[in-house]
Design an enzyme around this catalytic site. Structure first.
Site, PDB file in Angstrom:
ATOM      1  N   ASP A 108      34.994  31.181  38.506  1.00  0.00           N
ATOM      2  CA  ASP A 108      34.906  32.428  38.010  1.00  0.00           C
ATOM      3  C   ASP A 108      34.725  32.186  36.303  1.00  0.00           C
ATOM      4  O   ASP A 108      33.900  33.045  36.017  1.00  0.00           O
ATOM      5  CB  ASP A 108      36.388  32.966  38.038  1.00  0.00           C
ATOM      6  CG  ASP A 108      36.593  33.605  39.460  1.00  0.00           C
ATOM      7  OD1 ASP A 108      35.753  33.644  40.325  1.00  0.00           O
ATOM      8  OD2 ASP A 108      37.642  34.164  39.675  1.00  0.00           O
ATOM      9  N   ASP A 112      42.843  34.115  43.260  1.00  0.00           N
ATOM     10  CA  ASP A 112      41.579  34.729  43.135  1.00  0.00           C
ATOM     11  C   ASP A 112      41.595  35.928  44.036  1.00  0.00           C
ATOM     12  O   ASP A 112      41.768  35.762  45.147  1.00  0.00           O
ATOM     13  CB  ASP A 112      40.645  33.669  43.488  1.00  0.00           C
ATOM     14  CG  ASP A 112      39.146  34.397  43.287  1.00  0.00           C
ATOM     15  OD1 ASP A 112      39.151  35.307  42.334  1.00  0.00           O
ATOM     16  OD2 ASP A 112      38.389  34.234  44.080  1.00  0.00           O
ATOM     17  N   THR A 124      37.836  40.571  40.099  1.00  0.00           N
ATOM     18  CA  THR A 124      37.745  41.046  41.330  1.00  0.00           C
ATOM     19  C   THR A 124      38.974  41.608  41.778  1.00  0.00           C
ATOM     20  O   THR A 124      39.117  42.526  42.552  1.00  0.00           O
ATOM     21  CB  THR A 124      37.514  39.599  42.514  1.00  0.00           C
ATOM     22  OG1 THR A 124      38.509  38.587  41.908  1.00  0.00           O
ATOM     23  CG2 THR A 124      36.146  39.340  42.373  1.00  0.00           C
ATOM     24  N   THR A 125      40.145  41.101  41.274  1.00  0.00           N
ATOM     25  CA  THR A 125      41.311  41.755  41.299  1.00  0.00           C
ATOM     26  C   THR A 125      41.460  43.262  40.610  1.00  0.00           C
ATOM     27  O   THR A 125      41.941  43.840  41.197  1.00  0.00           O
ATOM     28  CB  THR A 125      42.689  40.895  40.943  1.00  0.00           C
ATOM     29  OG1 THR A 125      42.413  39.483  41.394  1.00  0.00           O
ATOM     30  CG2 THR A 125      44.105  41.264  41.507  1.00  0.00           C
TER      31      THR A 125
END
Lengths: 533, 529
Positions: free
Chosen positions: B389, B61, B94-95
């Site tokens: 997520d 994550d 998020t990445t």
């Protein structure tokens, strides 16, 4: 990683520090560290496996051959090695046995992965193939399994003794195996036949005697002395037992209090009052016919004083003090009674009944035994004896493993052969399956199949046999269709292992395979170790 | 002509080219760190804590990795911040957001080296972004078509999760996708994820994880109390049930006889009994307390056959109050004003080796519990993060049902449009526009790389495919080829994608504008003394 390097044609000078070499190095370092853990435990696999002596930081010495215990005590720091330790722990909680096997399988898989990686196969491809292979493996194992009935006590004992045979206490397996089976069967609730809570089986360890003296007690055993400072009774027939959570001692309030004494006569009066207070309590207890008291430990004040002990002795009430709060649930469940938290609630219906409560001296200490309990709950106590602390501890661990094995069989009623037979059969069938698969997958599955041969190999090696000769012969026999051929370590040859009564629960084998692959896949996917806060 | 120092000791100043270089290097370093975790087949990282215990986390994550890093570079901090914001806002991507920002900067660096002024680059990025957004919205309109293909929401969510769940869950994805979809469907459109409780129990494998309606509390029932209650009335409380201590400092009672001490003790007991009576006056049959319940009140409850649970943690009681529709009480004088919780059945269940208490048929119908099982703590923690997520995105998607195709499809479509724009634009700007398109293509490239595929080949194929009108091609990492995303049912949330794009460009712009970095002198510790 050829594809990756080719894919970054737009490299600029700031990108120069990105080297895939480091990623490979980390993966290899992880694999090496994880295998180091496995190397430490692999010699303890199987009935002729060796034991390890561990001396812990606080000077304690442990001798064991239980994989979970060894790896747990090693205090490894490398993250990947830690994952292997965790793997062993989860096998312990899932199946209770096979904790060494799971680590050895994981290590063999990692070894194969190293070769695959150096051949340029991408880790995700390896990981996916591993997963497929493990699903197939579980299918193969399930197909090999033999169903079992709980009434078939013989088979249960057989599998418990297979587990015990690989332990230090193997010479006692004829005693311990039936004991484990009986104790588990006695706590199975007919309403929920596939649930066993091992907390309903209490293991009490007492130094002295030999493991031979280990016994199953239908009732309760306390590793405590009866309080007989004032000459109270140590044996009570037709016992009426009360479990109390209050104290028989002078009153103490939560608010700080002090008694103001102004002259000598008052002092006398106070002493008298104290006596009366305690006597009052004891009279109330006596009035219900109670003759055995189990008193919960209290940190706030003394559970009993010399004075109260004296009166209790006079009233012919037996006292066991300092019972831990965690044990109260087990005790009340066994005695089928209710704990009493206040003298006002001391009523007959809250008492438990037993034929006999007595103090027995064993070796250097004494224990209290409660037997012939009326309406006993579904609990069992096992009294384990041993000539020294090390043997005692190991006997307890081995017994725990055996209990777990029986529990596995209760929840999943299938048996499978032992002695390396399932692994070599898996290896053969997966090898055949890999030929049908296409591309990289087939290649990876074949490696997986080869890795599984490590179990019979290690078994033979630990038994001092020629591993290569044994494994090749085993492979040969399996190719001829003898799916239950396995290594007979005693005779040092290949025999039909089912006929030799070497059996283990299916759950142990399947969970070893699935957990090991899950762990290996996780290690494979890691490409960096980042130090963080 | 020498100007003496303007800044304090220890404070430093970096200017112009050097400052820009420093921020580029920092931002790109962060990008390179997380970019291998991108996509369904991304790799994991071990986070080894240097603090006490040397705890180990294995994760994929982006937000988790980034927020635990030690960072000194200011530009890198900007990227970490956008990743955090992304996590808070939409919970996923998020990445992607960091990677996109990093790639934009990487391209910008080359442009700066080719003597294009940063401000030109910024304005182009902004314009393209605006253009991109318009196109995206229109693409979404086109996706009304897609909506019909995967007609009900449930299926859309399902396919969508399949793409999104990171790879730790591996082949058990289908199982998890089903779990997540079921859980979110229970919420019936609300985004209150509090109602979904996640319990982790080591042992078993990920496949043994399951969804259960109601609420599970990891506690024990008191001794001698009923183990099963139907039509429970629950009082959730936070009160001291050990002893009502009179907390007056140094309070002390002076008495002159032992019997008086006994009286005081009796009075204290009586007080506790009063309290228990008051609690019972609520007409309850289950009492849950955050603090300890001592033996004495426990026995009183047992006598009244009330189920009492002690020492439930803060989180536990808050959730329990929420799902059973009760309120947390701490005084018991007015039974009528306290709201009790209700549920149909309370019973003890066994998961693995542990006994837990299960509340089913709770007031808040949407509440449910996901019990995660897995080989080790690492697996469980990671599974929890992934599931979180997935739940975030899914609940967002249920509200805003617009979806885009996945597998690098939006990036390729945009890259094509942007390329065309570049050809029409005269002057230096066209270089910047081209750079933007290259940054976009980097995303499918990285996804392919991470999956162990030949990215150069795949991306070229993809580009060729996209020259046809109305193409649905994207990278299918499972089969390792270019496939039709609509047929495979791989979709991404429009909201997530939009947030990724906007914050990435904003961050890139912010970093590009920097031409001087001033590091303040660290505050000295002695000053505080």
């Amino acid at each position: 990683m050829a594809a990756v390097t080719a894919a970054q044609p737009r490299s600029s000078k700031t990108e120069s520090y990105v080297d895939n070499k480091r990623k490979e190095d980390i993966r290899q370092a992880n694999i090496k560290a994880a295998r180091a853990v496995a190397d430490a435990v692999r010699t303890s696999l199987g009935p002729k496996g060796m034991d390890k002596m561990i001396s812990t930081a606080n000077g304690e010495v442990i001798i064991t051959n239980d994989g979970a215990t060894i790896s747990n005590k090693m205090e490894v720091l490398q993250p990947a090695a830690k994952m292997l330790v965790d793997l062993s722990k989860s096998q312990d909680s899932a199946a209770g046995d096979g904790t060494t096997t799971v680590v050895v399988i994981a290590s063999a898989l990692l070894k194969q992965c190293l070769t695959l990686l150096s051949n340029g196969i991408h880790p995700t491809v390896i990981s996916d193939s591993l997963h497929k292979a493990s699903i197939k493996a579980v299918d193969v194992l399930t197909a090999m399994a033999v169903p079992l009935e709980l009434s078939d006590r013989e088979s249960l004992i057989k599998s418990a003794s297979t587990s015990l045979n690989s332990k230090v206490v193997s010479q006692y397996s004829t005693l311990l195996a039936p004991l484990a089976v009986d104790s588990v069967l006695s706590v199975v609730d007919p309403a929920k036949p596939d649930m066993v809570d091992l907390r309903d089986i209490k293991i009490v360890k007492k130094l002295g005697g030999t493991v031979d003296d280990t016994q199953l007690v239908k009732g309760l055993v306390f590793d405590k002395k009866v309080s007989h400072a004032a000459g109270g009774p140590t044996r009570m027939e037709n016992a009426k037992i009360a479990v109390i959570q209050f104290q028989i001692s002078p009153p103490k309030t939560d608010i700080e209090q002090s008694i103001v004494v102004s002259d000598y006569t008052q002092m006398d009066r106070i002493l008298k009052e104290e006596r009366n207070y305690i006597l009052g309590m004891i009279k109330k207890i006596k009035a219900t016919g109670c003759n055995v008291l189990l008193i919960q430990k209290s940190i706030l004040r003394d559970a009993v004083t010399d004075l109260s002990l004296h009166y209790l002795a006079k009233a012919k009430i037996m006292v066991v003090k300092d019972v831990e709060r965690e044990d109260i649930e087990f005790i009340t469940k066994t005695l089928n009674c209710l704990p009493i938290a206040n003298i006002e609630h001391f009523r007959v219906e809250k008492l438990g009944h037993a034929d006999l409560v007595e103090e027995v001296s064993l070796g250097d200490g004494k224990i209290v035994k409660v037997t012939g309990i009326k309406d006993m709950g579904r609990t069992t106590t096992v009294l384990v004896r041993g000539s020294n602390q090390l043997v005692l501890d190991e006997a307890e661990r081995s017994l725990h493993d055996a209990l777990c094995v029986v529990r596995c069989l209760v929840s999943k009623r299938f048996l499978i052969a032992g002695g390396g037979a399932p692994e070599i059969e898996l290896s053969r069938q997966l090898g055949a399956w890999s030929k049908v698969l296409h591309g990289m997958e087939g290649y990876c599955v074949r490696s997986f199949a080869e890795a599984l041969e490590v179990i019979p190999y290690t078994l033979a090696e630990n038994a001092g046999l020629n591993p290569i000769a044994i494994v090749t012969e085993l492979r040969n026999r399996h190719a001829q269709g003898e799916i239950n051929a396995g290594i007979n370590v005693r005779k040092g040859q290949i025999t039909n292992i089912l006929e030799e009564n070497v059996v283990q629960p299916l759950l142990v084998s399947t969970s070893a395979i699935t957990l090991a692959t899950e762990c290996v896949r996780m290690i494979l996917k890691i490409d960096d170790i980042v130090n963080v806060r | 002509m020498a100007i003496e120092k303007i800044l304090k000791d220890d404070a430093s100043e970096e200017k112009g080219e050097r400052a820009r270089m420093a921020s580029f290097v920092g931002a790109i370093a962060i990008t390179d760190l997380v970019k291998t975790t991108l996509g369904p087949k991304g790799m994991d990282k071990i986070l080894q804590s240097t603090g006490r215990g040397h705890e180990v986390t294995v994760t994929n994550d982006g937000a988790t990795i980034l927020k635990s890093l030690h960072i000194d570079n200011p530009a890198a901090k900007v990227l970490i911040d956008i990743s955090k914001v992304q996590d808070d806002e939409v919970g996923d991507g998020t990445t992607s957001v960091v990677v996109l920002a990093g790639e934009l900067l990487r391209e910008a660096e080359k442009l700066v080296a080719a003597k294009i002024h940063p401000v030109t680059i910024i304005s182009v990025y902004n314009n393209v972004c605006l253009f991109y957004r318009l196109r995206m919205a229109s693409e979404c309109a086109r996706n009304a078509l897609l909506q019909r293909v995967v007609d009900n929401k449930e299926n859309a969510g399902y396919a969508f999760i399949l793409y999104y769940l990171p790879n730790v869950l591996g082949f058990d994805k289908e199982h998890f996708a089903q779990l997540a979809v079921d859980a979110v469907m229970r919420l019936k459109g609300s985004t209150n994820l509090e109602a979904i409780q996640i319990i982790k129990k080591p042992g078993g494998s990920l496949k043994d994880s399951f969804l259960d309606e109601g609420f599970i509390l990891d506690k024990k029932i008191g001794l001698g109390q009923p183990k099963r209650i139907e039509n429970a009335k629950i009082l959730v409380a936070n009160t001291a049930m050990d002893t009502d201590k009179v907390k007056i400092y140094g309070a002390r009672v002076r008495v002159d006889s032992m019997s008086k001490v006994a009286e005081i003790e009796g009075a204290e007991k009586e007080k506790m009994r009063e309290k228990v009576k008051k609690i019972m006056a609520h007409g309850i049959n289950c009492f849950v307390n955050r603090q300890l319940i001592y033996n004495f009140p426990e026995e009183l409850f047992a006598d009244a056959s009330i189920l009492a649970i002690e020492h439930a943690d803060f989180d536990g009681i808050e959730r329990l109050a929420l799902v059973t529709g009760g309120e947390i009480a701490s005084t018991f004088d007015n039974p009528e004003s306290v709201k009790l919780g209700h549920c149909k059945l309370i019973e003890e269940i066994m998961i693995g080796e542990d006994k837990l208490i299960h509340f089913s048929g709770v007031e808040m119908g949407q509440a449910c519990t996901v019990v995660l099982r897995g080989a080790s703590h690492h697996v469980l923690d990671e599974a929890e993060r992934s599931l979180h997520d997935a739940l975030c995105v899914l609940s967002q998607t249920v509200n805003d049902t617009r979806v885009l195709l996945g597998g690098g499809w939006p990036e390729m479509v945009m890259a094509k449009e942007v390329d065309e724009l570049a050809r029409k634009t005269p002057g230096k700007k066209s270089h910047a526009i081209e750079a933007f398109s290259r940054a976009l293509v980097a995303i499918p490239t990285i996804i392919a790389d991470n999956a162990g595929l030949d990215s150069a080949d795949l991306v070229a194929q993809l580009r060729a495919e996209h020259h046809k009108e109305g193409c649905n091609a994207g990278i299918d990492v499972i089969s390792g080829s270019v496939g039709d995303m609509a047929e495979l049912g791989i979709a991404e949330s429009f909201k997530v994608k939009q947030a990724v794009l906007l914050s990435a460009i904003e961050a890139a712009e912010m970093i590009l504008r920097v031409d001087e970095i001033i590091t303040c002198a660290p505050r000295k510790r002695e000053d505080r003394m």
